[in-house]
Enzyme design. Structure first.
Site, PDB file in Angstrom:
ATOM      1  N   MET A  34      48.649   2.735 -17.045  1.00  0.00           N
ATOM      2  CA  MET A  34      48.662   1.823 -15.899  1.00  0.00           C
ATOM      3  C   MET A  34      48.869   0.387 -16.366  1.00  0.00           C
ATOM      4  SD  MET A  34      45.332   3.306 -13.893  1.00  0.00           S
ATOM      5  CE  MET A  34      45.050   5.071 -13.718  1.00  0.00           C
ATOM      6  N   HIS A  72      52.032  10.072 -17.923  1.00  0.00           N
ATOM      7  CA  HIS A  72      52.296   9.660 -16.544  1.00  0.00           C
ATOM      8  C   HIS A  72      52.314   8.134 -16.500  1.00  0.00           C
ATOM      9  CE1 HIS A  72      50.512   9.424 -12.190  1.00  0.00           C
ATOM     10  NE2 HIS A  72      51.771   9.027 -12.231  1.00  0.00           N
ATOM     11  N   HIS A  79      46.797  15.138 -20.333  1.00  0.00           N
ATOM     12  CA  HIS A  79      47.396  14.271 -19.322  1.00  0.00           C
ATOM     13  C   HIS A  79      46.967  12.837 -19.602  1.00  0.00           C
ATOM     14  CE1 HIS A  79      49.298  13.347 -15.478  1.00  0.00           C
ATOM     15  NE2 HIS A  79      48.277  12.521 -15.259  1.00  0.00           N
ATOM     16  N   SER A 122      37.542  13.842 -13.739  1.00  0.00           N
ATOM     17  CA  SER A 122      36.082  13.777 -13.585  1.00  0.00           C
ATOM     18  C   SER A 122      35.442  15.157 -13.553  1.00  0.00           C
ATOM     19  CB  SER A 122      35.722  13.019 -12.303  1.00  0.00           C
ATOM     20  OG  SER A 122      36.230  11.705 -12.342  1.00  0.00           O
ATOM     21  N   ASP A 129      47.349   8.926 -18.454  1.00  0.00           N
ATOM     22  CA  ASP A 129      47.725   7.978 -17.404  1.00  0.00           C
ATOM     23  C   ASP A 129      47.869   6.573 -17.973  1.00  0.00           C
ATOM     24  OD1 ASP A 129      47.752   9.638 -15.013  1.00  0.00           O
ATOM     25  OD2 ASP A 129      45.602   9.856 -15.322  1.00  0.00           O
ATOM     26  N   GLY A 189      40.206   6.849 -11.129  1.00  0.00           N
ATOM     27  CA  GLY A 189      39.726   8.210 -11.157  1.00  0.00           C
ATOM     28  C   GLY A 189      38.578   8.401 -10.184  1.00  0.00           C
ATOM     29  N   SER A 210      42.733  15.090 -17.703  1.00  0.00           N
ATOM     30  CA  SER A 210      43.147  13.689 -17.695  1.00  0.00           C
ATOM     31  C   SER A 210      42.181  12.843 -18.518  1.00  0.00           C
ATOM     32  CB  SER A 210      43.193  13.162 -16.262  1.00  0.00           C
ATOM     33  OG  SER A 210      43.442  11.777 -16.254  1.00  0.00           O
ATOM     34  N   MET A 258      50.857  13.139  -6.264  1.00  0.00           N
ATOM     35  CA  MET A 258      49.565  12.457  -6.305  1.00  0.00           C
ATOM     36  C   MET A 258      48.766  12.847  -5.070  1.00  0.00           C
ATOM     37  SD  MET A 258      49.406  10.855  -9.121  1.00  0.00           S
ATOM     38  CE  MET A 258      47.837  10.043  -8.765  1.00  0.00           C
ATOM     39  N   ASP A 317      47.752  15.920  -9.036  1.00  0.00           N
ATOM     40  CA  ASP A 317      46.790  15.063  -9.728  1.00  0.00           C
ATOM     41  C   ASP A 317      45.956  14.280  -8.721  1.00  0.00           C
ATOM     42  OD1 ASP A 317      45.419  13.317 -11.354  1.00  0.00           O
ATOM     43  OD2 ASP A 317      47.178  12.292 -12.131  1.00  0.00           O
ATOM     44  N   MET A 357      52.361   4.940 -14.636  1.00  0.00           N
ATOM     45  CA  MET A 357      52.130   4.229 -13.383  1.00  0.00           C
ATOM     46  C   MET A 357      52.392   2.757 -13.650  1.00  0.00           C
ATOM     47  SD  MET A 357      48.782   6.186 -11.848  1.00  0.00           S
ATOM     48  CE  MET A 357      48.113   6.893 -13.347  1.00  0.00           C
TER      49      MET A 357
END
Length: 221
Positions: A35, A64, A31, A196, A33, A142, A6, A135, A173, A66
């Site tokens: 947002m 993804h 991946h 992370s 994300d 994260g 990610s 999720m 995830d 969000m």
């Protein structure tokens, strides 16, 4: 086992090098994300960043969303380079329509569910999608800890997918590292998203390699 690092946890000041590391590693997907600060309490990155890093890799771009009203942006994310586009069940009052739109644009369609959402709510769309993103933390940030009851959700969903003989991937995830990857794989996951634990490691490639063997090794620690 597919591994999807990610980029939310990567060093944005050195993003080109981070992308190079993923390209050279055993990782399968990027991946990404996205947002909006509305559906989740944070803002990450969007179309320009994805367009830029798309030029630096031929691996699958697993996007993804969000965000609220994802249907407004599906075509733009296709043009930016998304291969998989995942929307949240909780953000889509007309979920089947969103799934149809994604597939008509030529992308794999995914549906994500938050920790409080039962997997049973997916039963009417399972035959229409390519992946479910479970999720295992509350979305938006994260570095959170894996929520243990996620394992039960994975098992329940995997049992239903196998019962119906569907080619649907289970992606997980949130809070995934070398201490829990094997348990997640044994529960029935196909794709591990890790941020992370990869990007903050001394040797990210070795962590990716170990995660990729999570469904095969007796002990990966």
């Amino acid at each position: 086992m597919l591994i999807a690092p990610s980029l939310l946890a990567s060093n944005f000041l050195n993003l080109e090098a981070e992308c190079r590391m993923i390209n050279e590693s055993e990782a399968d997907w990027f991946h990404l994300d996205v947002m909006d600060g509305r559906f989740v309490p944070n803002i990450s990155f969007g179309l320009p960043v994805i367009q830029s890093i798309r030029k630096a890799s031929k691996k699958v771009f697993d996007v993804h969303l969000m965000i609220e009203e994802p249907g407004m942006y599906a075509e733009a994310f296709k043009k930016a380079g998304a291969d998989n586009l995942t929307v949240h069940l909780e953000a889509c009052p007309h979920l089947h329509r969103n799934i149809q739109q994604i597939k008509q644009l030529g992308m794999k369609a995914g549906v994500a569910i938050n920790p409080h959402t039962p997997v049973q709510l997916l039963q009417d769309v399972l035959r229409d999608i390519d992946l479910v993103l479970i999720m295992s933390v509350n979305p938006g940030f994260g570095g959170q800890q894996f929520i243990p009851h996620t394992l039960d959700k994975i098992r329940t969903l995997r049992q239903k997918i196998d019962q119906l003989s569907l080619p649907v991937l289970i992606e997980v995830d949130g809070g995934i590292d070398l201490t829990n990857a094997r348990a997640i794989a044994e529960a029935g996951a196909h794709v591990l998203v890790a941020g992370s634990s990869i990007f903050h490691a001394t040797d990210p490639k070795s962590v990716i390699s170990a995660l990729k063997q999570a469904d095969k090794q007796q002990h990966i620690i």
